[in-house]
Design an enzyme around this catalytic site. Sequence first.
Site, PDB file in Angstrom:
ATOM      1  N   HIS A 431      25.844   7.581  32.722  1.00 20.10           N
ATOM      2  CA  HIS A 431      25.304   6.291  32.274  1.00 20.10           C
ATOM      3  C   HIS A 431      23.829   6.376  31.901  1.00 20.10           C
ATOM      4  CE1 HIS A 431      23.075   5.263  36.052  1.00 20.10           C
ATOM      5  NE2 HIS A 431      24.039   5.943  36.651  1.00 20.10           N
ATOM      6  N   CYS A 450      26.084   9.195  40.698  1.00 22.93           N
ATOM      7  CA  CYS A 450      26.441   9.218  39.278  1.00 22.93           C
ATOM      8  C   CYS A 450      25.430  10.033  38.476  1.00 22.93           C
ATOM      9  CB  CYS A 450      26.548   7.803  38.736  1.00 22.93           C
ATOM     10  SG  CYS A 450      28.020   6.910  39.316  1.00 22.93           S
TER      11      CYS A 450
END
Length: 539
Positions: A431, A450
């Site tokens: 992301h 992440c």
Amino acid sequence: MAPRSPRGALVARILALGAALILAGVAAAASPSAAFRQAVAEAAAGDRDIAAFYQAADYQPIWTGTGREDRARREALLRAVSEADDHGLPEGRYDADDIAAAIRAARSESDLGRLEVDLSRAFLRYARDVQTGFITPASVDPDIVREVPLRDRRQLLLAFAASTPDAFLRALPPKSQEYTRLMKAKFQLERTLGQGGWGPTVEVRDTLRPGDQGPGVIALRNRLIAMGYLGRTATTAFDARMQSAVAAFQSDHGLTADGVAGPSTIAELNVPVETRLGQVMVAMERERWMNTPEGRGKTHIWVNLPDFHMQLVDDGKVTFQTRAVVGENRLDKHTPEFSDMMTYMEVNPDWTVPRSILARDYLPKFQANPNAARYLQLIDSSGRQVSREAIDFSRYTARNFPFTVRQAPGDANALGRVKFMFPNPHAIYLHDTPAKELFSREVRAYSSGCIRLNDPFDFAYELLSRQMANPKPYFDGILATGRQTRVDLETPIPVHLVYRTAFTDAKGRVQYRRDFYGRDAMIWDAMRAAGVALRAVRS
């Protein structure tokens, strides 16, 4: 350190074994005897695959007959296991001398039956080890959740029995260019070790810079020459050639390539050849874990956590690359290792706070101050936003907290303006991020698990270019709406989250990175416990 096994002695031993069964005075007949059958059945009783193979074959031997085919299989297996340490495998798991002794000791049909099963068992163990690795990843670290592509053992026996033995065994290790280059690097490091390593370490207290002189510079010069970064020179000054050599070394080790030998550069320069050899051998084991029939994928995404980069690879070539931020070096924030399929991207994403992060970071804040983190919304089970003033946070734990905590889309969203999804049980994805300043750092381990990307929009354009002519205006148009929008990928792309502290570039040069999670150290400990040893080759 174990010296390399002399190949001449190996060949002599193999040739001597060719007639061992005949000299023993016993051999499996064309139709196996009752004693042979019973011995095979009893020896294979604890192994369903081996038992099924021999039952289906009516107990015909593939190893202990006196025919040319059986002899070729025996000799091929003995050659392979005698060279197991070429692959960094624990040679003692299928010791060639033990196999030879068992063959020579055979004196009856029952002995042959037991030997038949022992040889099949040794073959299957070696085949698995060299093909898909001998360490179970999750047993070393539960964050290595990679599914090892084990082959069917019975099918391996069937295929081997119908094959040219030497060719079959040579085809078992990974055929990737990376494995071939790592193996070459292993041999080179073993030769370096046999020659005494890279010489004295560089013992300095201060940073060495261009223009410096003295014993520290001379030690640096000698180390760079020994490691192949600097040609032969008698210079005693930190000159332009030495600065270029230091910068090249830094580039190969994930350091800022400024040509200045500071503490981190000196520390990496002083890492001994034994450690680097261990890193390469761990990388070979890791490569075996990913030795799938289909490979990594013609097009795939490769995130090497210690390298802090994400790469898009097409036909073996990197076609897009960007810096990445990975999970912080805390046990509850480590990024796991696994492979999955990217299927869509989400433009203008919201952020639903995972329960683990809620429990660790946010619920304690709410309990201390109900107005903390006002950018987060609380959503009830009906999907309605609720007011914090009506909530007594002290009543709740992470287990019974009844609200979803959400951050609306926008520039300040923790996920930035786009995320790339490969749905998985670990809630990991790639992301964007508003924290752009982190990408300029050398070590980029700051996330909750992440993968944050430095150039997410360019990555989105690259992915969309594979399914439309003008991806930029299409993506930018969705971005401008501010609305949460899912964009599917017409062709899903394999994603591999890996952890390699040793890897090679396209020219075959070995790159090294720091083991910041300590995973490779744990794998190396497990490999050594299994019997792997460093060897020094004196040529």
